[in-house]
Write a protein that holds these residues in place. Structure first.
Motif, PDB file in Angstrom:
ATOM      1  N   UNK A   1      -7.972  -9.551  -7.384  1.00 45.11           N
ATOM      2  CA  UNK A   1      -8.167  -9.017  -6.034  1.00 45.11           C
ATOM      3  C   UNK A   1      -8.122 -10.157  -5.019  1.00 45.11           C
TER       4      UNK A   1
ATOM      5  N   UNK B   1      -8.519   4.352  -0.714  1.00 48.71           N
ATOM      6  CA  UNK B   1      -9.713   3.634  -1.169  1.00 48.71           C
ATOM      7  C   UNK B   1      -9.346   2.230  -1.628  1.00 48.71           C
ATOM      8  N   UNK B   2      -8.282   2.125  -2.432  1.00 52.72           N
ATOM      9  CA  UNK B   2      -7.899   0.808  -2.931  1.00 52.72           C
ATOM     10  C   UNK B   2      -7.481  -0.107  -1.782  1.00 52.72           C
ATOM     11  N   UNK B   3      -6.666   0.448  -0.888  1.00 49.09           N
ATOM     12  CA  UNK B   3      -6.206  -0.347   0.252  1.00 49.09           C
ATOM     13  C   UNK B   3      -7.363  -0.761   1.137  1.00 49.09           C
TER      14      UNK B   3
ATOM     15  N   UNK C   1      -5.013  -0.610   9.800  1.00 47.58           N
ATOM     16  CA  UNK C   1      -4.867  -0.164   8.416  1.00 47.58           C
ATOM     17  C   UNK C   1      -6.210   0.331   7.876  1.00 47.58           C
TER      18      UNK C   1
ATOM     19  N   UNK D   1      -1.102  -2.484  -4.495  1.00 48.45           N
ATOM     20  CA  UNK D   1      -2.522  -2.358  -4.175  1.00 48.45           C
ATOM     21  C   UNK D   1      -2.938  -0.892  -4.175  1.00 48.45           C
ATOM     22  N   UNK D   2      -2.096  -0.033  -3.602  1.00 44.18           N
ATOM     23  CA  UNK D   2      -2.461   1.379  -3.498  1.00 44.18           C
ATOM     24  C   UNK D   2      -2.551   2.035  -4.878  1.00 44.18           C
TER      25      UNK D   2
ATOM     26  N   UNK E   1       1.881  -3.949  -1.152  1.00 42.67           N
ATOM     27  CA  UNK E   1       0.986  -2.886  -0.690  1.00 42.67           C
ATOM     28  C   UNK E   1       0.986  -1.704  -1.652  1.00 42.67           C
TER      29      UNK E   1
ATOM     30  N   UNK F   1     -10.528  -1.088   0.392  1.00 40.82           N
ATOM     31  CA  UNK F   1     -11.400  -2.070  -0.248  1.00 40.82           C
ATOM     32  C   UNK F   1     -10.788  -3.455  -0.290  1.00 40.82           C
ATOM     33  N   UNK F   2      -9.474  -3.519  -0.495  1.00 44.04           N
ATOM     34  CA  UNK F   2      -8.825  -4.823  -0.597  1.00 44.04           C
ATOM     35  C   UNK F   2      -8.707  -5.508   0.747  1.00 44.04           C
ATOM     36  N   UNK F   3      -8.389  -4.726   1.788  1.00 42.79           N
ATOM     37  CA  UNK F   3      -8.165  -5.334   3.095  1.00 42.79           C
ATOM     38  C   UNK F   3      -9.451  -5.602   3.870  1.00 42.79           C
TER      39      UNK F   3
ATOM     40  N   UNK G   1       1.079 -11.782   6.107  1.00 45.12           N
ATOM     41  CA  UNK G   1       0.864 -11.164   7.424  1.00 45.12           C
ATOM     42  C   UNK G   1       0.911 -12.225   8.515  1.00 45.12           C
TER      43      UNK G   1
ATOM     44  N   UNK H   1      -3.761   0.664  -7.564  1.00 43.21           N
ATOM     45  CA  UNK H   1      -4.705  -0.078  -8.403  1.00 43.21           C
ATOM     46  C   UNK H   1      -5.537   0.774  -9.347  1.00 43.21           C
ATOM     47  N   UNK H   2      -5.844   2.012  -8.915  1.00 46.43           N
ATOM     48  CA  UNK H   2      -6.740   2.813  -9.731  1.00 46.43           C
ATOM     49  C   UNK H   2      -6.083   3.266 -11.029  1.00 46.43           C
TER      50      UNK H   2
ATOM     51  N   UNK I   1     -12.237  -7.461   3.183  1.00 43.86           N
ATOM     52  CA  UNK I   1     -12.566  -8.888   3.315  1.00 43.86           C
ATOM     53  C   UNK I   1     -11.574  -9.645   4.196  1.00 43.86           C
ATOM     54  N   UNK I   2     -10.304  -9.198   4.205  1.00 46.64           N
ATOM     55  CA  UNK I   2      -9.322  -9.857   5.075  1.00 46.64           C
ATOM     56  C   UNK I   2      -9.713  -9.650   6.533  1.00 46.64           C
TER      57      UNK I   2
ATOM     58  N   UNK J   1     -12.397 -12.190   7.418  1.00 52.15           N
ATOM     59  CA  UNK J   1     -11.843 -13.528   7.658  1.00 52.15           C
ATOM     60  C   UNK J   1     -11.166 -13.594   9.027  1.00 52.15           C
TER      61      UNK J   1
ATOM     62  N   UNK K   1      -4.750  -5.394  10.602  1.00 51.79           N
ATOM     63  CA  UNK K   1      -5.669  -5.118   9.496  1.00 51.79           C
ATOM     64  C   UNK K   1      -6.654  -4.034   9.916  1.00 51.79           C
TER      65      UNK K   1
ATOM     66  N   UNK L   1      -2.821 -11.796   3.280  1.00 52.03           N
ATOM     67  CA  UNK L   1      -3.215 -12.499   4.486  1.00 52.03           C
ATOM     68  C   UNK L   1      -2.141 -13.512   4.883  1.00 52.03           C
TER      69      UNK L   1
ATOM     70  N   UNK M   1      -5.490 -10.790  -1.975  1.00 52.80           N
ATOM     71  CA  UNK M   1      -5.939 -10.897  -0.579  1.00 52.80           C
ATOM     72  C   UNK M   1      -5.325 -12.123   0.081  1.00 52.80           C
TER      73      UNK M   1
END
Lengths: 362, 421, 213
Positions: free
Chosen positions: C113, A185-187, A153, C159-160, C156, A189-191, C124, C162-163, A193-194, A197, A150, C121, C117
């Protein structure tokens, strides 16, 4: 074993310095504007009238002190017409992190290349024996690798966002970069918080064994056995590893918290807080990226026998003796060493001749 | 391709039914089955992972029944199976699996791994990749009538001793009796008290029963080695004997796999349903107790627990009966932490106890039963399978423990009250 | 040209391969060879089958402590992916416009979102565990790794993109989805459907014996 640059830059010190730098930046306009009322404006002779507009705009431009007006629109910063801070921040960003990040990372890589060329792989006296000891459980290795992947990335996507204008647009052109930047940016922002954790999981799994103890200072003073020859005593984790750990935790949390502030701007934080968060975020990130390159080097080609720890979880007893002798003592007392054949069996394969030959040579 | 390999593959193809297709489509190699398997948990050897034991069949499925396998064959780039694919699995399937069935209980996608392992065993047996000990036992079972070589002569001797000890008659070849009782070689050789107990209990409850000189052996070596044809042959002997005496019911003794062979797999081995009912001795005793025909008196005061024989409880369904029978005569009964249908195997089932090569492994895996027993600090262990009893007694001796292994039927016989008829 | 292919012929092709492939595989299982059990049942086979399909969602308590990582990460991944697939706004709109003709209420964006996540997670952690644990390392096949990586790539690319402002990113996501649909019927991903007959078969076997599996 530890990276040379790591032991000379304790993580917390860097953060303190960063914060101090920031504070200095914020105080300069204060001290400058404090002197302002004393300054007399030189008007051309013959006219001695003050332009009422200049007073207004002086306040709007926040030359004397930060100024907030009142507007009909209710919002966090709806009383601020021009954000002076923002301009300062944007210039700081272009002149500092954007400029120095690639240099810092390249410098790290160069140092490592040089180090490998001169010192070579740090070997083990007597080589590997084939007799193994369990160092990390399945869960601990999963936690490490989740965090690592993570992080990589986030580092990649973060660097795309940081270096776009100066490096990547000239390279890829506007259209391709816009795709790359949006995706990053999207990737990112999403990762984010991961990452937080995973960091918490890392704290829970490893904090206890990373607490500094007697013998760690000696390790530091002896240079970690890194320069020159000589045996240095270490526990389960040596002082270098502990310092890297705490840097990851502290910088990691700084990055995570500032990241959370940045990714959710709808909780009443204004631009100023966002700008400060960004600076903390980017400085922490560059620091971690730079030192993680060293960590990756040490854990793979830099040291003989280290990479096995995060693969199977087992390490060679000779490696333990060489780098973590205090832990080696504990292992021997509890008879926790497994033979090469037993290790092969535990990995689900019939022992091959290489394992038994290595053992027989001991 | 060698003849042995071809024979083995033929069996695997014949065994490929819709269940196996479903199972291999569903398995995602999560490894949860390993955590339930005695042989993995006590050795930490990943090769004993239950689903790994089915590799020979999975490879065949992959090669001949899956899209990629068929594509590779069409393109001429498939990797055909070799003899080693069968031979290398002999130790895993015969030494490292007691067919206990615990894996089939825990698979999240519902694979009955035990059943698939048995199909692999079938292929290995026909191809001739079986342990010496089992091959010998099966030969003796077919030729002599018992895997331990116990002839009718030995049975008659046991009958004589029983009659002398109990003062009661042992009915033999009585036509028209309600129940035909079978024995296992283990009981005749090691626990003749079982027959004495039967005599006493049936006399007490007024049960009409008999032994048969044509069909005295319940043990099924064909099942243990995995040869379905031989298993069917041995089941047919019992069916013939039962039909000859025109009995209504056949009693399967305190022997785990015998119950599986006779009660559940038998009709499928011989290709037709039985004209009689098959009942496990504990089932019968529970019925008699419920009908008021079996009355016990007195209580065991020792702290006791019950070891659930895998083939009887988990794979056989006799879950409540042992407790129904034991709790009235045991005032200090305590369950093992993992009990009932999730109890741990003794380590000797599925032919492992007849396989000398597996002795070392058997002793290692007994550590699980040992820790189960030590955890609850009991004075003795009660069970209802002569093989489990023998294996656990050997395990106790190997570990220098002082732990009596008791038979449930015997215990009931010791606590019989006044005759009920 | 690429946009036309990905939004047109390749989409229809992948959908066809997926639907026909899944149905054929299920037909092989449901209508394949199978012998009737001639033994006398003690309990209900169908009752056991139904019960087992649902009871296996919760692991036996005797084994639960040892498999916590797989169960927690497994549920995080599967539930997260299910939520994203069927309740994320872009997907609900897509299904309504391109497949079903009707839609339903979608999740709020923040829930989308968070669900993704969880999915990332979980996947992975599961894939790393597959590589690091000696049991799963021994028994895993190429199919397992391809399936995991393909699923991750689909998620993935989603996610990429998303915009939503960039056609190329949307096309990349759709393309990986099409690859996923084509790969699906010929891989372990079929467990999505086959876990039901598998659990039912085993549940029936135990149910006849009167055991709650």
């Amino acid at each position: 074993m530890v990276e040379i640059f790591k032991k000379s830059t304790p993580g917390s010190a860097i953060l303190v310095i960063a914060f101090l730098l920031l504070l200095v930046f914020l105080l300069i306009p204060q001290s400058a504007s404090a002197a302002a009322p004393q300054q007399q404006v030189d008007f051309p002779k013959g006219v001695s009238a003050v332009n009422p507009g200049s007073d207004l705009w002086r306040e709007v431009r926040q030359r004397d002190l930060p100024m907030q007006g009142i507007s009909q629109v209710r919002g966090v910063e709806s009383g601020v017409l021009i954000n002076v801070q923002g301009d300062r921040w944007a210039r700081f960003r272009i002149n500092n992190p954007v400029k120095y990040a690639p240099m810092a990372l390249l410098a790290v890589i160069l140092i490592l290349v040089l180090f490998y060329a001169l010192r070579g792989k740090v070997g083990i006296e007597g080589g590997l024996s084939g007799r193994m000891v369990k160092r990390f459980t399945d869960y601990e290795r999963v936690v490490h690798w989740v965090l690592a992947i993570v992080f990589l990335f986030l580092a990649l996507t973060g660097l795309v966002l940081l270096l776009g204008r100066t490096l990547l647009i000239p390279l890829f052109g506007h259209h391709l970069f816009s795709l790359l930047a949006s995706a990053s940016k999207e990737g990112h922002n999403l990762f984010g918080p991961i990452f937080l954790v995973s960091l918490v999981m890392m704290v829970i799994s490893f904090a206890r064994r990373n607490i500094y103890e007697k013998g760690d200072l000696t390790w530091l003073l002896k240079g970690g056995g890194f320069i020159g020859k000589g045996h240095v005593s270490g526990g389960f984790f040596n002082m270098g590893e502990k310092s890297w750990y705490w840097l990851v935790i502290l910088a990691g949390f700084a990055i995570s918290i500032s990241g959370l502030i940045l990714v959710s701007p709808n909780f009443g934080q204004g631009r100023v807080i966002m700008e400060i968060s960004h600076i903390v975020h980017v400085i922490g990130a560059i620091l971690l990226i730079a030192i993680s390159i060293g960590h990756m080097y040490m854990g793979s080609i830099g040291t003989e026998g280290s990479s096995e720890a995060m693969k199977s979880g087992y390490v060679d007893i000779n490696w333990v003796e060489a780098h973590h002798d205090r832990w080696a003592k504990q292992i021997k007392e509890n008879s926790e060493i497994v033979s090469a054949e037993e290790f092969a069996r535990l990995q689900g394969r019939a022992p091959d001749s290489a394992d038994t030959a290595a053992e027989q040579s001991q | 391709m060698s003849e042995r390999l071809e024979k083995g593959l033929q069996v695997l193809r014949a065994e490929m039914d819709k269940k196996v297709m479903s199972y291999f489509s569903s398995c995602v190699r999560c490894g949860i089955c390993a955590e339930s398997c005695l042989f993995y948990t006590e050795t930490n050897d990943p090769r004993y992972t239950p689903i790994y034991k089915t590799e020979p069949m999975r490879k065949l499925w992959k090669n001949e029944y899956s899209f990629w396998g068929k594509l590779k064959s069409a393109l001429g780039i498939s990797k055909p199976m070799t003899e080693a694919d069968l031979a290398d699995w002999e130790e895993l399937v015969y030494d490292g699996c007691s067919m206990c069935g615990r894996c089939s209980m825990v698979c999240p996608v519902g694979v009955d791994i035990t059943m698939v392992i048995f199909k692999v065993k079938h292929a290995l047996a026909v191809a001739g990749f079986s342990p010496e000990g089992l091959v010998g036992a099966t030969q003796r079972a077919v030729d002599i009538g018992s895997p331990m070589g116990i002839t009718m002569k030995a049975v008659l001797a046991t009958i004589k001793h029983t009659e002398a000890n109990t003062g009661l008659k042992v009915p033999l070849d009585v036509e028209g009796a309600d129940y035909l009782a079978l024995l296992s070689s283990n009981e005749i050789a090691l626990y003749p008290e079982y027959l004495e107990s039967l005599v006493k209990i049936f006399d007490h409850a007024g049960v009409s029963w008999t032994l048969s000189s044509d069909a005295y052996e319940a043990t099924n070596s064909g099942l243990q080695i995995g040869n379905k044809a031989i298993a069917g042959q041995l089941v047919q002997r019992v069916v013939d004997g039962a039909e000859k005496l025109k009995v209504k019911n056949v009693i399967s003794p305190e022997c785990g796999h015998a119950y599986t062979a006779l009660r559940w797999e038998g009709p499928n081995f011989i290709g037709k349903a039985y004209p009689f009912r098959v009942v496990h001795i504990l089932e019968l005793l529970d019925e008699l107790q419920a009908q008021g025909k079996l009355k016990t008196t007195g209580m065991e005061t020792d702290r006791l627990t019950f070891h659930d024989p895998c083939s009887i409880v988990r794979r056989g369904g006799i879950l409540a009966q042992p407790r129904n029978l034991l709790t009235p005569i045991a005032e200090n009964f305590v369950e093992m932490t993992d009990h009932g249908s999730m109890n741990w195997c003794c380590g000797g089932g599925g032919g492992v106890s007849s396989n000398e090569r597996a002795e070392g492994l058997k002793h290692t895996v007994f550590n699980r039963k040992k820790s189960q027993i030590e955890e609850i600090k009991v004075d003795a262990v009660v069970t209802a399978c002569s093989n489990c009893r023998m294996v656990m007694e050997e395990g106790v001796e190997y570990n220098e423990m002082d732990m009596p292994m008791l038979g449930l039927t015997e215990m009931i016989a010791e606590h019989l009250a006044e005759k009920t008829h | 040209m690429i946009e036309y292919l990905i939004d047109g012929p390749l989409w229809y092709f992948s959908l066809a391969v997926f639907c026909i492939g899944v149905l054929l595989q299920l037909a092989r299982i449901l209508f394949g060879a199978g012998k009737t059990d001639l033994s006398v049942a003690r309990g209900s086979a169908s009752g056991g089958a139904w019960r087992n399909v649902f009871s296996r969602f919760i692991p036996h308590h005797e084994i639960a402590p040892k498999i916590r990582l797989q169960v927690v990460a497994g549920y995080m991944f599967h539930l997260g992916l299910f939520a994203v697939l069927f309740f994320a706004a872009p997907h609900v709109i897509f299904l309504e416009e391109h497949l079903l003709g009707f839609g339903w209420t979608s999740m709020p964006h923040w829930a989308f979102i968070v669900a993704s996540q969880f999915a990332f997670f979980g996947l992975l952690i599961l894939w790393l565990r597959r590589m690091l644990n000696s049991v799963s390392r021994l028994i895993s096949t190429l199919d397992d790794h391809v399936a995991a990586i393909l699923t991750f790539v689909v998620m993935l690319t989603g996610c990429l993109a998303l915009l939503k402002g960039f056609t190329e990113l949307r096309l990349l996501h759709r393309f990986t989805v099409e690859l996923f649909l084509i790969y699906f019927p010929f891989s372990c991903l079929m467990h999505t459907f086959t876990f039901i007959p598998s659990r039912a078969f085993t549940g029936a076997w135990f149910g006849r014996r009167g055991i709650d599996a």
